[in-house]
Design a protein around this motif. Structure first.
Motif, PDB file in Angstrom:
ATOM      1  N   ASN A  53       0.982  -1.130  -0.016  1.00 57.41           N
ATOM      2  CA  ASN A  53       0.155  -0.101  -0.009  1.00 57.41           C
ATOM      3  C   ASN A  53       1.032   1.253  -0.033  1.00 57.41           C
ATOM      4  N   THR A  54       0.161   2.358  -0.695  1.00 56.70           N
ATOM      5  CA  THR A  54       1.164   3.684  -0.617  1.00 56.70           C
ATOM      6  C   THR A  54       0.138   4.699  -0.033  1.00 56.70           C
ATOM      7  N   LYS A  55       0.679   5.628   0.636  1.00 55.02           N
ATOM      8  CA  LYS A  55      -0.001   6.904   1.045  1.00 55.02           C
ATOM      9  C   LYS A  55       1.067   7.906   1.114  1.00 55.02           C
ATOM     10  N   HIS A  56       0.552   8.996   0.966  1.00 56.15           N
ATOM     11  CA  HIS A  56       1.356  10.345   1.000  1.00 56.15           C
ATOM     12  C   HIS A  56       0.639  11.523   1.620  1.00 56.15           C
ATOM     13  N   THR A  57       1.444  12.255   2.035  1.00 52.86           N
ATOM     14  CA  THR A  57       1.005  13.234   2.977  1.00 52.86           C
ATOM     15  C   THR A  57       1.993  14.626   2.599  1.00 52.86           C
ATOM     16  N   LYS A  58       1.328  15.910   2.622  1.00 49.57           N
ATOM     17  CA  LYS A  58       2.108  16.986   2.377  1.00 49.57           C
ATOM     18  C   LYS A  58       2.718  17.491   3.606  1.00 49.57           C
ATOM     19  N   VAL A  59       4.034  17.590   3.504  1.00 50.37           N
ATOM     20  CA  VAL A  59       4.620  18.083   4.512  1.00 50.37           C
ATOM     21  C   VAL A  59       4.727  19.679   4.766  1.00 50.37           C
ATOM     22  N   SER A  60       5.167  20.479   3.742  1.00 52.14           N
ATOM     23  CA  SER A  60       5.036  21.583   3.438  1.00 52.14           C
ATOM     24  C   SER A  60       4.763  22.232   2.095  1.00 52.14           C
ATOM     25  N   ASP A  61       4.846  23.297   1.807  1.00 48.48           N
ATOM     26  CA  ASP A  61       4.638  23.702   0.193  1.00 48.48           C
ATOM     27  C   ASP A  61       4.697  22.456  -0.974  1.00 48.48           C
ATOM     28  N   ASN A  62       6.217  22.446  -0.862  1.00 44.31           N
ATOM     29  CA  ASN A  62       6.713  21.650  -1.920  1.00 44.31           C
ATOM     30  C   ASN A  62       7.211  20.090  -1.476  1.00 44.31           C
ATOM     31  N   GLN A  63       6.966  19.864  -0.384  1.00 41.99           N
ATOM     32  CA  GLN A  63       7.509  18.520   0.303  1.00 41.99           C
ATOM     33  C   GLN A  63       6.194  17.613   0.649  1.00 41.99           C
ATOM     34  N   TYR A  64       6.557  16.464   0.230  1.00 40.96           N
ATOM     35  CA  TYR A  64       5.749  15.289   0.560  1.00 40.96           C
ATOM     36  C   TYR A  64       6.180  14.113   1.226  1.00 40.96           C
ATOM     37  N   GLU A  65       5.663  13.466   2.182  1.00 41.77           N
ATOM     38  CA  GLU A  65       6.181  12.118   2.693  1.00 41.77           C
ATOM     39  C   GLU A  65       5.516  11.096   1.907  1.00 41.77           C
ATOM     40  N   VAL A  66       6.155  10.130   1.296  1.00 42.60           N
ATOM     41  CA  VAL A  66       5.391   9.155   0.679  1.00 42.60           C
ATOM     42  C   VAL A  66       5.871   7.931   1.598  1.00 42.60           C
TER      43      VAL A  66
END
Length: 167
Positions: A53-66
Motif C-alpha cells: 500500500n502507498t500513501k502520501h501526506t503534504k509536509v510543507s508547500d513543496n514537500q511530501y512524505e510518501v
C-alpha cells in the motif's frame, strides 16, 4: 552585465518542474516468527504473500512524505513461518508539478524509488530471523497506480449513474 543572464536563468529554473529526494528512512519495521523453532524442522517450500500500500501526506508547500507499506507473510503448509511488516518512507520535494502528474509522481514514481530500500530491509531481517534470503520481485507501481485511478473513475461513474436512477 554577466550577472543579468544568470539572474534570468535562475528565474527560469524556478518555473521548471523540480523533483528532489530529500530523505529515505524506515518509519516502522516488525518481524514475527510465531512458529519457531518448530518451523525450522519442516522442508523449506514456503508460500509467500505480499501486500502493499502507498500513501502520501503534504509536509510543507513543496514537500511530501510518501510511505510504502509492505507486509510479507511466509507459510509452510498452514503454519506461518514469518511475517514482516515495513513502512519505508521518503520525503520528496516536488515543485511546479500539479494535477495528474503530481498524483503519478506520488503514487508511482516515489514508491518505485522506495521499493528497493524496503526489499533490502526485508531481506536483511528475514536472514537475521534464520530464514533463507528473500528477494522480492520488482513491482510495477505505474500499473498499480493506473489500476487505482481507473477504479476510482469507475466508482465515480457508478455513483453518478446511481444518482441519475434515484432522481
Amino acid at each position: 552585465m554577466a550577472e543579468n543572464p544568470q539572474a534570468a536563468a535562475g528565474s527560469e529554473e524556478t518555473n521548471q518542474p523540480q523533483f528532489a529526494l530529500q530523505r529515505i528512512y524506515i518509519k516502522d519495521l516488525s518481524f514475527e516468527s510465531p512458529n519457531s523453532p518448530l518451523v525450522f524442522q519442516d522442508q523449506w517450500k514456503p508460500q509467500v504473500n505480499m501486500d502493499l500500500n502507498t500513501k502520501h501526506t503534504k509536509v510543507s508547500d513543496n514537500q511530501y512524505e510518501v510511505v510504502l507499506s509492505l507486509t510479507v507473510t511466509s507459510k509452510i503448509d498452514e503454519k506461518v513461518a514469518f511475517i514482516v511488516e515495513i513502512q519505508q518512507a521518503g520525503v520528496f520535494m516536488l515543485k511546479g508539478i500539479e494535477g495528474g502528474q503530481l498524483g503519478q509522481m506520488l503514487g508511482a514514481y516515489c514508491p518505485t524509488i522506495l521499493f528497493p530500500y524496503a526489499r533490502e530491509a526485508i531481506d536483511g531481517i528475514v536472514s537475521k530471523g534464520s530464514f533463507p534470503a528473500l528477494m522480492l520481485a520488482p513491482v510495477n507501481f505505474d500499473a498499480i497506480y493506473a489500476q487505482a485511478v481507473k477504479r476510482k473513475q469507475d466508482e465515480a461513474q457508478g455513483e453518478a449513474s446511481q444518482e441519475e436512477k434515484t432522481h
